[in-house]
Enzyme design. Structure first.
Site, PDB file in Angstrom:
ATOM      1  N   GLU A  53      48.095  37.617  41.576  1.00  0.00           N
ATOM      2  CA  GLU A  53      47.384  37.521  42.851  1.00  0.00           C
ATOM      3  C   GLU A  53      47.716  36.173  43.448  1.00  0.00           C
ATOM      4  O   GLU A  53      47.601  35.148  42.774  1.00  0.00           O
ATOM      5  CB  GLU A  53      45.876  37.549  42.592  1.00  0.00           C
ATOM      6  CG  GLU A  53      45.189  38.844  42.901  1.00  0.00           C
ATOM      7  CD  GLU A  53      43.686  38.689  42.706  1.00  0.00           C
ATOM      8  OE1 GLU A  53      43.114  37.703  43.202  1.00  0.00           O
ATOM      9  OE2 GLU A  53      43.105  39.538  42.024  1.00  0.00           O
ATOM     10  N   ASP A  64      34.358  32.555  48.635  1.00  0.00           N
ATOM     11  CA  ASP A  64      34.857  31.841  47.464  1.00  0.00           C
ATOM     12  C   ASP A  64      34.042  30.601  47.187  1.00  0.00           C
ATOM     13  O   ASP A  64      33.381  30.061  48.064  1.00  0.00           O
ATOM     14  CB  ASP A  64      36.323  31.452  47.675  1.00  0.00           C
ATOM     15  CG  ASP A  64      37.237  32.642  47.490  1.00  0.00           C
ATOM     16  OD1 ASP A  64      37.306  33.137  46.355  1.00  0.00           O
ATOM     17  OD2 ASP A  64      37.856  33.082  48.472  1.00  0.00           O
ATOM     18  N   TYR A 179      38.932  46.413  42.470  1.00  0.00           N
ATOM     19  CA  TYR A 179      38.528  45.094  41.961  1.00  0.00           C
ATOM     20  C   TYR A 179      37.008  45.094  41.868  1.00  0.00           C
ATOM     21  O   TYR A 179      36.321  45.332  42.857  1.00  0.00           O
ATOM     22  CB  TYR A 179      39.001  44.034  42.965  1.00  0.00           C
ATOM     23  CG  TYR A 179      38.913  42.597  42.512  1.00  0.00           C
ATOM     24  CD1 TYR A 179      37.748  42.059  41.969  1.00  0.00           C
ATOM     25  CD2 TYR A 179      40.008  41.738  42.668  1.00  0.00           C
ATOM     26  CE1 TYR A 179      37.670  40.732  41.570  1.00  0.00           C
ATOM     27  CE2 TYR A 179      39.938  40.401  42.278  1.00  0.00           C
ATOM     28  CZ  TYR A 179      38.765  39.913  41.731  1.00  0.00           C
ATOM     29  OH  TYR A 179      38.693  38.598  41.365  1.00  0.00           O
TER      30      TYR A 179
END
Lengths: 281, 405
Positions: A53, A64, A179
């Site tokens: 990734e 994040d 994911y």
């Protein structure tokens, strides 16, 4: 179902045949500079990364944590752009035609690059999949349609908050793999309880046959091994990015050996989940 | 401009105003956004919800705020009759409280027990901390470290009100980073927390929800002008950062074709210098903080910090409905520099005995440019959306006067 014609499909089929889970590694393109980033990227398959990734740096990565935001800002400060990220992938493909590359990031830089140009250039560069954090199914079609038409997989995030009503909406457009964000929180903060992860994966598997990679909060070979016992792949990001942050001189330039240190952790992680990574010094 | 039958129908079901708006958030947040939307849709149709809202507006906020004829400034400009909508007289000194009252009532209705908010200048933070004190709900305010230094009186106010002020060092330590951090908190505290966004931006339903709460401004203006002059205003002027005070004034009048509507952005040192906060006149469409809208950004799609003398206008984006109204031409958007705003600030103080916040000083600077050229029977309403107490130290510094804080 995985598509045997794609790099992602082939890789997950091979992992299944080997009877083990995969290791997905995350690093930000251009962090801390282009040269070091290239050294890391090119070394990842040898160290045991099964899927790579690559973060597309963005000034405001709102989902994040501090570690990944800082890595984005380091890359941007060094002059990284989306165009250079794609060139980095092109260079990588000259050395490795098997390891899947998934670009992860936020939509704005792609929107400004131009969706059609981006999809064409990403395909040409050898990008296999996209994870665009701030494009939920409700907003994704403008990028999802051209990307799928170009044969690029679209990987969606699922979370502990994704219930049985929400999951079908998400997996409907998913390809490559799914994911699972194992905590309700941001990257690099806490870790999930393995029993909770196992239960969540059983729930998601009722809705999709795609492989499931689990990320957020996996830092050590032991944690990776634990996740690998229930998931199809374990994703490690913040722990790798932290190695870069810890090996900068006061001017922000990388110290000697930062790539080797990062790749050493990758091979430990790979060993933790029974991967085939060669031991890097 | 392309004429539409109505400019008040938006957004569509998915929260879009044309191509703007929407819900560009991480999947972790989607269930929360959908929950807020569902709760607001129900509340909106519940007369009891609005009864409580209007009762709080009257007894706690002090509404309706006066529509005041600015006689001396009108004479000074020598043209249009200039009225101020006095939202600076609201409890807490700005229009922000209209929205935080609305959202706290929704949070309570949803059974949420913790509130978070972002703030730039601190006005929204104070308004959020105020309603949390009122309803005894724990409150965490995210504020950029740079802004905490610039706005220490408001930081102290929030703390007095019982809020926890969390300094944000990530990014550039300003409003956009505070918003990132608040979103991160929300992702990590999905069960009990309600996020009170301070402007008409963010993921759907926030832009339309905040607009609906702030529309009390424009609705009052319509009634008050009818009472004062027996007719509608001819023009409306308001400053725009995120754009909530402007949307509150404008929205009720969007379908009144004969009403000219003008939004005033902050041009900072001047659009041409690149140091400004004029998202519409100096930015381009992009995606940030849950919505597609005009943004200040680089050629590579990285968000850049704006500059303005006014911390309340210092946001690189703007509400999506404004972006839509800019593209379709219903609303005119102009910009005013720091210097022009500072001049208007002093003019208003001296001539009307009203110290305006630097935000509405931008609106007044534009009024000063156009009022003189309009006929004397032209009725102009400017939203005096905040008072200037918070800005006196900034202004003193800029005028080279030493004042001890």
């Amino acid at each position: 179902m995985t598509n045997p014609a794609t790099r992602i499909g082939k890789r997950f089929a091979a992992l299944k045949a080997e009877g083990r889970a995969g290791l997905v590694t995350f690093v930000t393109a251009g962090d801390p500079d282009l040269e070091t980033s290239r050294e890391i990227l090119f070394g990842l398959p040898g160290a045991g990364a099964d899927v790579i990734e690559i973060g597309m740096p963005f000034s405001d990565p709102m989902a994040d944590g501090p570690a990944i935001q800082a890595s984005s800002l380091r890359a941007l400060k060094d002059g990284m752009t989306l165009k250079k990220t794609l060139e980095l992938v092109t260079g990588f493909r000259d050395t490795d035609d098997d390891t899947p590359v998934v670009l992860m990031g936020y939509y704005n830089p792609i929107y400004i690059y131009g969706v059609d140009d981006f999809v064409a250039d990403a395909r040409k560069a050898g990008v296999d999949g996209l994870i665009i954090v701030d494009l939920p199914p409700e907003e994704v079609d403008e990028l999802w349609k051209p990307a799928r038409a170009a044969g690029i997989d679209f990987i969606f995030l699922t979370a502990p908050t994704s219930d049985d009503a929400r999951l079908p909406v998400i997996v409907e457009r998913a390809s490559g793999f799914v994911y699972y964000v194992s905590i309700t929180g941001i990257t690099g903060t806490r870790s999930a309880d393995i029993a909770d992860v196992g239960a969540a994966l059983r729930r998601i598997r009722k809705h999709t046959e795609l492989p499931i990679a689990v990320g957020f909060g996996i830092r050590t070979p032991e944690q990776a091994a634990e996740i690998a016992s229930v998931a199809d792949a374990a994703v490690v990001g913040s722990a790798l990015v932290d190695i870069i942050a810890a090996n900068l001189d006061p001017g922000g330039r990388p110290k000697e050996g930062v790539a080797e240190k990062l790749l050493a952790l990758v091979s430990d992680l790979a060993a933790g989940i029974g991967g085939a990574g060669e031991k890097v010094a | 401009m392309t004429k539409l039958n109505t400019y008040r129908a938006g957004p569509d079901e998915a929260g879009h105003f044309g191509i703007y708006g929407g819900r560009f958030v991480a999947e972790t947040l989607m269930p929360l956004i959908l929950e807020v939307e569902k709760a607001y849709t129900e509340a909106k149709d519940d007369p009891a919800f609005w009864d409580e809202f209007h009762s709080q507006m009257k007894h706690y906020v002090g509404r309706p705020s006066p529509l005041y004829f600015a006689r001396r400034l009108t004479e000074h400009f020598g043209g249009a009759k200039v009225y101020f909508k006095r939202d600076e007289l609201n409890h807490t000194g700005a229009h922000k409280i209209n929205n935080t009252i609305g959202q706290i009532l929704l949070a309570r209705r949803m059974g949420k027990t913790r509130v978070i908010a972002e703030t730039g200048a601190g006005q929204h933070g104070v308004a959020a901390a105020t309603v949390c004190a009122l309803f005894d709900i724990p409150c965490v305010i995210y504020m950029g470290e740079t802004d905490i230094e610039r706005q220490s009186p408001n930081v102290f106010r929030m703390k007095l009100l019982g809020a926890e002020v969390m300094p944000v060092t990530a990014g550039t330590g300003t409003l956009k980073d505070a918003m990132n951090e608040a979103l991160r908190d929300w992702v990590a505290n999905v069960d009990d927390t309600f996020y009170i966004i301070g402007t008409v931006a963010g993921p759907h339903p926030y832009p339309s929800m905040v607009r609906d709460f702030q529309a009390v401004i424009g609705n009052e203006v319509r009634e008050q002008m009818q009472e004062a002059e027996g007719r509608k205003p001819d023009s409306l002027v308001a400053c725009i950062g995120g754009g909530s005070n402007a949307m509150g004034l404008f929205h009720p009048f969007l379908d009144d074709e004969d009403v000219r509507i003008i939004g005033v952005e902050a041009a900072g040192h001047g659009i041409e210098t690149g140091e400004h906060c004029a998202s519409l006149t100096g930015g381009k469409p992009g995606v940030l903080h849950g919505n597609r809208t005009y943004l200040l950004q680089t050629e590579d799609g990285q968000i850049i910090d704006g500059h303005s003398i006014s911390a309340g206008l210092d946001y690189p984006g703007i509400g999506p409905e404004h972006s839509w109204l800019f593209d379709n031409g219903r609303v005119e958007y102009v910009s005013v520099t720091d210097k022009e705003a500072l001049d208007a600030f002093q003019l208003c103080t001296k001539m009307e005995g009203i110290i305006p916040a630097l935000e509405p000083a931008h609106a007044l600077a534009h009024v000063a440019k156009i009022a003189g050229g309009l006929p004397k029977d032209h009725l102009m309403v400017m939203n005096m959306c905040g008072r200037g107490d918070k800005d006196v130290f900034t202004v003193a510094r800029l005028l080279g006067i030493e004042v001890s804080e």
